[in-house]
Motif scaffolding. Sequence first.
Motif, PDB file in Angstrom:
ATOM      1  N   THR A   1      28.380  11.862 -60.240  1.00  0.00           N
ATOM      2  CA  THR A   1      28.866  11.272 -58.989  1.00  0.00           C
ATOM      3  C   THR A   1      27.781  11.334 -57.921  1.00  0.00           C
ATOM      4  O   THR A   1      27.186  12.397 -57.715  1.00  0.00           O
ATOM      5  CB  THR A   1      30.109  12.038 -58.490  1.00  0.00           C
ATOM      6  OG1 THR A   1      31.129  11.953 -59.483  1.00  0.00           O
ATOM      7  CG2 THR A   1      30.612  11.454 -57.184  1.00  0.00           C
ATOM      8  N   PRO A   2      27.492  10.232 -57.236  1.00  0.00           N
ATOM      9  CA  PRO A   2      26.519  10.291 -56.135  1.00  0.00           C
ATOM     10  C   PRO A   2      27.032  11.199 -55.018  1.00  0.00           C
ATOM     11  O   PRO A   2      28.229  11.278 -54.769  1.00  0.00           O
ATOM     12  CB  PRO A   2      26.430   8.843 -55.656  1.00  0.00           C
ATOM     13  CG  PRO A   2      26.997   8.013 -56.754  1.00  0.00           C
ATOM     14  CD  PRO A   2      28.021   8.869 -57.431  1.00  0.00           C
ATOM     15  N   ASP A   3      26.112  11.879 -54.358  1.00  0.00           N
ATOM     16  CA  ASP A   3      26.518  12.731 -53.237  1.00  0.00           C
ATOM     17  C   ASP A   3      26.890  11.902 -52.026  1.00  0.00           C
ATOM     18  O   ASP A   3      27.795  12.279 -51.272  1.00  0.00           O
ATOM     19  CB  ASP A   3      25.384  13.707 -52.900  1.00  0.00           C
ATOM     20  CG  ASP A   3      25.164  14.700 -54.027  1.00  0.00           C
ATOM     21  OD1 ASP A   3      25.909  15.683 -54.102  1.00  0.00           O
ATOM     22  OD2 ASP A   3      24.255  14.466 -54.841  1.00  0.00           O
ATOM     23  N   ALA A   4      26.195  10.798 -51.817  1.00  0.00           N
ATOM     24  CA  ALA A   4      26.520   9.907 -50.697  1.00  0.00           C
ATOM     25  C   ALA A   4      26.346   8.462 -51.142  1.00  0.00           C
ATOM     26  O   ALA A   4      25.371   8.133 -51.826  1.00  0.00           O
ATOM     27  CB  ALA A   4      25.626  10.196 -49.492  1.00  0.00           C
ATOM     28  N   VAL A   5      27.311   7.626 -50.765  1.00  0.00           N
ATOM     29  CA  VAL A   5      27.209   6.191 -50.999  1.00  0.00           C
ATOM     30  C   VAL A   5      27.239   5.503 -49.641  1.00  0.00           C
ATOM     31  O   VAL A   5      28.155   5.731 -48.837  1.00  0.00           O
ATOM     32  CB  VAL A   5      28.353   5.664 -51.882  1.00  0.00           C
ATOM     33  CG1 VAL A   5      28.275   4.139 -51.977  1.00  0.00           C
ATOM     34  CG2 VAL A   5      28.276   6.269 -53.281  1.00  0.00           C
ATOM     35  N   LEU A   6      26.222   4.672 -49.384  1.00  0.00           N
ATOM     36  CA  LEU A   6      26.074   4.004 -48.092  1.00  0.00           C
ATOM     37  C   LEU A   6      26.175   2.498 -48.258  1.00  0.00           C
ATOM     38  O   LEU A   6      25.639   1.935 -49.225  1.00  0.00           O
ATOM     39  CB  LEU A   6      24.715   4.348 -47.480  1.00  0.00           C
ATOM     40  CG  LEU A   6      24.315   5.823 -47.428  1.00  0.00           C
ATOM     41  CD1 LEU A   6      22.928   5.958 -46.830  1.00  0.00           C
ATOM     42  CD2 LEU A   6      25.317   6.632 -46.627  1.00  0.00           C
ATOM     43  N   LEU A   7      26.855   1.845 -47.316  1.00  0.00           N
ATOM     44  CA  LEU A   7      26.809   0.388 -47.262  1.00  0.00           C
ATOM     45  C   LEU A   7      25.385  -0.023 -46.919  1.00  0.00           C
ATOM     46  O   LEU A   7      24.788   0.494 -45.977  1.00  0.00           O
ATOM     47  CB  LEU A   7      27.767  -0.139 -46.195  1.00  0.00           C
ATOM     48  CG  LEU A   7      29.259   0.045 -46.440  1.00  0.00           C
ATOM     49  CD1 LEU A   7      30.038  -0.480 -45.236  1.00  0.00           C
ATOM     50  CD2 LEU A   7      29.696  -0.665 -47.711  1.00  0.00           C
TER      51      LEU A   7
END
Length: 277
Positions: free
Chosen positions: A93-99
């Motif tokens: 799982t990615p730690d952060a997903v950004l638009l």
Amino acid sequence: MRTANHRIALGLYRTGHTRSLLAGALDLGVTDLDTAFNYHQFASHRTLAAIAGDLLPAFTISTKVGYFPDGHDLDPARLRAAVEQSAKELGRTPDAVLLHNPESSAEGFTDACAALLEMRDAGLCKDWGFTTWDPRRLLEAGWEIPRPDVAMVRAGLTVSAAVLDAVDELVDRAEITELWGMAPFAGNADDSIWQTVDTSTFLVSGQQGSALQAGVATAFAIPDVTRLAVGTSHVEHLAEAIGGSRLEVNTERVTEYRALLRERATLSARAPSRKDQ
């Protein structure tokens, strides 16, 4: 400016995806890795897993979604599919997903933010947010969004007064408490301008550092960010950037610079163009 919380992230935009680089980053203590769904010709995630899958658990990984082979799109269904694919290809799982640059499709910003919040709550990522090259169009859109966990913006001496002021407004409006920076040298740290501009003027006196290191230190202060993504394919350049992250910046000098930058922008806007003369 205090440097205790300053972190360097290895940015993978136009950066070689090699095991030696990732291993070298970990040896230097760099544990933040920044990539995107579309990096490396849409193969960044699976390439990372293939060359260094055993190293990835040691990194805090941020990735971005929004660009697809047919262009930019903030459709929630496509974003969710991209996030799910990213986790599958990374093997975690990615730690952060950004638009990714939502200003390119600003009319879908509100729904996209809500979708990422739902994905975070569903366990598809630990944090959500957005990264913007120029937030002015977002501010013009009149949106209402939930508070993001993080936002990433341009940082350093190449950022205009208008963009910096827009970042300040964005931070207030979206109630952003975790701000990251990127592109401290506008993508070209080898440009000759960095040898002619005295970036050390922004440092607290008595410190020693290269022009690149002083530029990195300044980027942490313009605007005030806690993490700075640095793109490089060379471990020695990454080490130099780390040295810059430990230098202390003169906050009064930064305040003076931003005031002068804003004043110059105002005068330029008032000056008549050639066609008006």
